[in-house]
Write an enzyme that holds these catalytic residues in place. Structure first.
Site, short mmCIF file in Angstrom:
data_model
loop_
_atom_site.label_atom_id
_atom_site.label_comp_id
_atom_site.label_asym_id
_atom_site.label_seq_id
_atom_site.Cartn_x
_atom_site.Cartn_y
_atom_site.Cartn_z
N HIS A 87 -1.08 -8.71 -8.37
CA HIS A 87 -0.45 -7.89 -7.33
C HIS A 87 -1.19 -7.98 -6.00
O HIS A 87 -0.64 -7.65 -4.96
CB HIS A 87 -0.39 -6.42 -7.77
CG HIS A 87 0.46 -6.19 -8.97
ND1 HIS A 87 1.83 -6.26 -8.95
CD2 HIS A 87 0.12 -5.91 -10.26
CE1 HIS A 87 2.31 -6.01 -10.16
NE2 HIS A 87 1.29 -5.81 -10.97
N HIS A 114 -9.58 -4.31 -1.95
CA HIS A 114 -8.42 -5.19 -2.12
C HIS A 114 -7.60 -5.16 -0.85
O HIS A 114 -7.89 -4.40 0.08
CB HIS A 114 -7.57 -4.76 -3.33
CG HIS A 114 -7.02 -3.38 -3.20
ND1 HIS A 114 -7.67 -2.25 -3.65
CD2 HIS A 114 -5.87 -2.92 -2.62
CE1 HIS A 114 -6.97 -1.17 -3.38
NE2 HIS A 114 -5.85 -1.55 -2.74
N HIS A 116 -3.54 -5.80 1.23
CA HIS A 116 -2.08 -5.85 1.21
C HIS A 116 -1.64 -6.62 2.45
O HIS A 116 -2.19 -6.41 3.54
CB HIS A 116 -1.49 -4.43 1.23
CG HIS A 116 -1.92 -3.59 0.06
ND1 HIS A 116 -1.19 -3.52 -1.11
CD2 HIS A 116 -3.00 -2.80 -0.12
CE1 HIS A 116 -1.80 -2.72 -1.96
NE2 HIS A 116 -2.91 -2.27 -1.38
N GLU A 126 0.23 -1.50 4.70
CA GLU A 126 0.94 -0.42 4.00
C GLU A 126 1.17 0.75 4.95
O GLU A 126 2.29 1.23 5.10
CB GLU A 126 0.14 0.01 2.77
CG GLU A 126 0.06 -1.07 1.71
CD GLU A 126 -0.03 -0.53 0.30
OE1 GLU A 126 0.91 -0.76 -0.48
OE2 GLU A 126 -1.05 0.11 -0.01
N HIS A 139 -8.34 -2.07 1.85
CA HIS A 139 -8.68 -0.79 1.23
C HIS A 139 -10.01 -0.92 0.50
O HIS A 139 -10.13 -1.72 -0.44
CB HIS A 139 -7.61 -0.38 0.21
CG HIS A 139 -6.28 -0.05 0.83
ND1 HIS A 139 -5.11 -0.01 0.11
CD2 HIS A 139 -5.95 0.25 2.12
CE1 HIS A 139 -4.11 0.30 0.92
NE2 HIS A 139 -4.60 0.47 2.14
N THR A 222 -1.53 3.65 -3.96
CA THR A 222 -0.28 3.06 -3.48
C THR A 222 0.36 2.13 -4.51
O THR A 222 1.30 1.39 -4.19
CB THR A 222 -0.49 2.30 -2.15
OG1 THR A 222 -1.40 1.23 -2.36
CG2 THR A 222 -1.01 3.24 -1.07
#
Length: 304
Positions: A87, A114, A116, A126, A139, A222
């Site tokens: 992911h 990590h 996004h 995000e 994050h 999230t």
């Protein structure tokens, strides 16, 4: 070993509930639960204090208590493993790095970080600021120092603190990210991992003097199970990466073979929550006033 257990705990909490996915993963052959159905995968995702959110700056309340942070061992270099977890890209923090201050209720220790992102450097953060979506968001996940198990920390309403940072496209490459970028190119396959050469948390984030302006609110993880135990801090100052560096992340693959792009959760309603802003402006004004006062005093002294 302790950190590996913590990371395994975090990943299992996020993925065990069901076959959840991002819209870019959904296909005729892989009909997974996209974000609007995450509450079916895990009831926690239907809560009223969910993340991410859009920060409307004019509505954010200035909180004088939101002062500077104190970072310990953020400058310490460490070796770790970077993984395509299906992911996102995730890196375990396997040494004691902590953060406190900034009106956090206690000290928090870093567990992992990590990211996004969008597609080829397009919109992908995000959180958004006044509706602006940045290319990527970092994050850094922390939990209260008193906990040794993330499951226990997530049962505490303030058990987890996440520091969020936005990226912006720059004309030149950010050399501080060379080790990350080189490693990401080796983990395009889902569930693959590789060694990450010497790195520090400090080199990933803006300089200390640029970490005084930030936003604070209470929210959630999230990804499923979307546990509402997160104290969010979103820093205003961005991190530069070149177009080519940002594009590297889009070469990763989801478990179904689709390109790993658009791995961000859609914005969630505030539902009456307040968003607070640090009082960096007041601190600057105070410093300028002090400098002006000193200048006047020195001027009067010289005239004598």
């Amino acid at each position: 070993m302790q950190h590996l257990i913590l990371l395994a705990s975090l990943f299992s909490l996020s993925t065990a509930s069901s076959d959840w996915c991002y819209p870019s993963q959904f296909s005729c052959t892989h009909q997974c639960k996209t974000p609007e159905s995450w509450s079916q995968a895990n009831s926690g995702c239907g809560g009223r204090a969910q993340s991410p959110i859009n920060v409307v700056t004019r509505k954010a309340l200035v909180d004088e208590r939101l002062g500077p942070f104190t970072f310990h061992n953020y400058q310490q270099t460490f070796h770790s493993t970077i993984k395509n977890n299906g992911h996102s890209v995730q890196v375990s923090v396997n040494h004691l790095a902590t953060v406190q201050g900034g009106e956090l209720v206690t000290g928090y220790k870093a567990v992992q970080f990590h990211l996004h992102w969008g597609k080829d450097g397009g919109p992908g953060s995000e959180h958004t600021i006044d509706g602006e979506q940045y290319p990527m968001e970092l994050h850094i996940v922390h939990m209260k120092k008193e906990y040794t198990d993330l499951s226990a920390a997530l049962k505490d309403p303030n058990g987890v603190a996440v520091l969020g940072f936005f990226y912006e496209e720059s004309r030149s490459a950010n050399k501080k990210y060379d080790n990350i970028i080189n490693a990401v190119q080796k983990i395009t396959a889902p569930n693959s991992n590789t060694s990450l050469a010497s790195i520090s948390l400090d080199q990933l984030i803006p300089a200390r003097q640029n970490l005084t302006t930030y936003y604070r609110y209470k929210g959630s993880l999230t990804t499923p199970g979307c546990t509402e135990s997160v104290v969010w801090t979103l820093f205003e100052h961005t991190i530069p990466l070149s177009k080519e560096q940002l594009q590297v992340f889009s070469k990763l693959r989801f478990p179904n073979g689709e390109p790993m792009v658009g791995n961000f959760r859609p914005l969630q309603p505030l539902n009456g929550r307040m968003v607070y802003r640090s009082d960096a402006g007041a601190l600057l004004a105070s410093a300028l006033l002090l400098m002006a006062s000193v200048s006047v005093t020195l001027g009067l002294s010289q005239r004598r």
